[in-house]
Design a protein around this motif. Structure first.
Motif, PDB file in Angstrom:
ATOM      1  N   LEU A   1       1.419 -10.041   3.407  1.00 16.58           N
ATOM      2  CA  LEU A   1       2.125 -10.657   2.284  1.00 16.58           C
ATOM      3  C   LEU A   1       3.000  -9.646   1.548  1.00 16.58           C
ATOM      4  O   LEU A   1       4.100  -9.983   1.088  1.00 16.58           O
ATOM      5  CB  LEU A   1       1.124 -11.312   1.331  1.00 16.58           C
ATOM      6  CG  LEU A   1       0.452 -12.579   1.887  1.00 16.58           C
ATOM      7  CD1 LEU A   1      -0.680 -13.030   0.982  1.00 16.58           C
ATOM      8  CD2 LEU A   1       1.464 -13.699   2.056  1.00 16.58           C
TER       9      LEU A   1
ATOM     10  N   HIS B   1       7.146  -9.971   1.301  1.00 14.65           N
ATOM     11  CA  HIS B   1       7.874  -9.873   0.030  1.00 14.65           C
ATOM     12  C   HIS B   1       8.952  -8.792   0.106  1.00 14.65           C
ATOM     13  O   HIS B   1      10.109  -9.016  -0.273  1.00 14.65           O
ATOM     14  CB  HIS B   1       6.895  -9.567  -1.113  1.00 14.65           C
ATOM     15  CG  HIS B   1       7.537  -9.497  -2.460  1.00 14.65           C
ATOM     16  ND1 HIS B   1       8.135  -8.342  -2.941  1.00 14.65           N
ATOM     17  CD2 HIS B   1       7.712 -10.428  -3.431  1.00 14.65           C
ATOM     18  CE1 HIS B   1       8.619  -8.575  -4.140  1.00 14.65           C
ATOM     19  NE2 HIS B   1       8.382  -9.828  -4.459  1.00 14.65           N
TER      20      HIS B   1
ATOM     21  N   TRP C   1      -5.531 -11.329  -6.701  1.00 11.50           N
ATOM     22  CA  TRP C   1      -5.724 -11.202  -5.259  1.00 11.50           C
ATOM     23  C   TRP C   1      -7.192 -10.942  -4.910  1.00 11.50           C
ATOM     24  O   TRP C   1      -7.729 -11.528  -3.955  1.00 11.50           O
ATOM     25  CB  TRP C   1      -4.835 -10.089  -4.698  1.00 11.50           C
ATOM     26  CG  TRP C   1      -5.012  -9.933  -3.217  1.00 11.50           C
ATOM     27  CD1 TRP C   1      -5.691  -8.952  -2.554  1.00 11.50           C
ATOM     28  CD2 TRP C   1      -4.544 -10.836  -2.200  1.00 11.50           C
ATOM     29  NE1 TRP C   1      -5.675  -9.184  -1.192  1.00 11.50           N
ATOM     30  CE2 TRP C   1      -4.963 -10.333  -0.949  1.00 11.50           C
ATOM     31  CE3 TRP C   1      -3.800 -12.021  -2.235  1.00 11.50           C
ATOM     32  CZ2 TRP C   1      -4.682 -10.966   0.254  1.00 11.50           C
ATOM     33  CZ3 TRP C   1      -3.515 -12.650  -1.029  1.00 11.50           C
ATOM     34  CH2 TRP C   1      -3.953 -12.122   0.194  1.00 11.50           C
TER      35      TRP C   1
ATOM     36  N   ALA D   1       5.381 -14.469  -4.271  1.00  6.83           N
ATOM     37  CA  ALA D   1       4.269 -13.666  -4.776  1.00  6.83           C
ATOM     38  C   ALA D   1       3.925 -12.527  -3.813  1.00  6.83           C
ATOM     39  O   ALA D   1       4.250 -12.571  -2.621  1.00  6.83           O
ATOM     40  CB  ALA D   1       3.045 -14.546  -4.996  1.00  6.83           C
ATOM     41  N   THR D   2       3.254 -11.521  -4.347  1.00  9.57           N
ATOM     42  CA  THR D   2       2.779 -10.408  -3.523  1.00  9.57           C
ATOM     43  C   THR D   2       1.486  -9.850  -4.118  1.00  9.57           C
ATOM     44  O   THR D   2       1.362  -9.746  -5.349  1.00  9.57           O
ATOM     45  CB  THR D   2       3.837  -9.287  -3.421  1.00  9.57           C
ATOM     46  OG1 THR D   2       3.231  -8.134  -2.799  1.00  9.57           O
ATOM     47  CG2 THR D   2       4.395  -8.881  -4.763  1.00  9.57           C
TER      48      THR D   2
ATOM     49  N   CYS E   1      -1.414 -15.213  -4.794  1.00  9.91           N
ATOM     50  CA  CYS E   1      -0.503 -15.692  -3.732  1.00  9.91           C
ATOM     51  C   CYS E   1      -0.885 -17.074  -3.227  1.00  9.91           C
ATOM     52  O   CYS E   1      -0.854 -17.347  -2.024  1.00  9.91           O
ATOM     53  CB  CYS E   1      -0.454 -14.700  -2.568  1.00  9.91           C
ATOM     54  SG  CYS E   1       0.109 -13.057  -3.030  1.00  9.91           S
TER      55      CYS E   1
END
Length: 258
Positions: free
Chosen positions: A138, A142, A224, A160-161, A168
């Protein structure tokens, strides 16, 4: 966990069975990529459906349908072949805080990308499929999306990251659509490099609320690491396909107000 392992697993397995079926599709953003059969059309329409998936589901679906119409209902062909004058039709497009500046940049990125690559999967896994964790994938995606010179700063918030601690949710949902493989008809399973066992559960407010109630999330806040904590608990129920339980948690939260 507040209840015992067996009881929670039985509840979630039952709700996966209930919600992971074609009847789920019409009222969900996943209905947008289900309008297509070509792999790249599914990828592109699915990406926009996922990125715009916040707010009321009816509004999300209507705005995505409008967007697909603007792409002549052939997103891959449009991405590859559009000329500068074809972009005027997108001026004024808006979904919540996502606007035409964001959309025009992403169309530009996709044109550059699809002229060199057959599938968007490589944008997550790396050129040699060298990226193996979802966090790395991810973050790489990005950085790749915003690697073009004219990338607007404002558009970054829409992709998102984990590097920004984001859970995310929308990208994890998109990856679920593209990667999960079963015979139930909702997820597509058209990407082969990533495995369902590696996916991270999409965490919206409904999923989070139900997961906390069941003791599957203990970490405060939603970031996350919280998404990873939930997924770790879900892997105890099914190590090969933990994210199938997204259906159960979402269904319990939004349909049953659990």
């Amino acid at each position: 966990m507040k209840q015992n392992f067996g009881a929670i697993k039985a509840l979630l397995d039952d709700r996966v069975e209930k919600y992971n079926r074609p009847a789920f599709i019409p009222n969900d953003p996943v209905s947008i990529p289900h309008r297509f059969s070509k792999k790249q059309d599914i990828e592109i329409s699915g990406f926009f459906a996922a990125i715009l998936a916040w707010g009321q589901r009816k509004t999300i679906i209507n705005n995505c349908l409008k967007l697909m119409d603007m792409m002549d209902n052939a997103p891959h062909d449009f991405i590859l072949q559009h000329q500068e004058q074809d972009l005027k039709r997108f001026l004024g497009f808006k979904h919540r805080t996502f606007n035409d500046t964001d959309l025009l940049y992403l169309l530009h990125f996709f044109q550059q990308y699809y002229r060199q690559h057959e599938s968007l999967e490589r944008a997550f896994t790396g050129q040699q499929n060298e990226l193996t964790s979802q966090k790395e994938r991810l973050e790489h995606f990005h950085n790749l999306v915003f690697s073009l010179e004219d990338a607007p700063q404002r558009t970054r918030k829409h992709i998102a990251t984990p590097a920004r601690k984001s859970a995310c949710k929308r990208l994890n949902m998109y990856l679920r659509w593209m990667v999960r493989r079963d015979n139930c008809g909702v997820d597509f399973g058209i990407w082969q490099t990533m495995q369902p066992a590696e996916l991270v559960c999409p965490c919206d407010v409904h999923v989070e609320r139900v997961a906390r109630k069941l003791g599957l999330i203990t970490r405060p806040g939603m970031d996350w690491q919280t998404a990873e904590e939930l997924t770790t608990h879900l892997r105890a129920f099914d190590p090969n396909d933990p994210v199938k339980y997204d259906y159960a948690l979402f269904g319990l939260g939004i349909e049953e107000k659990f």
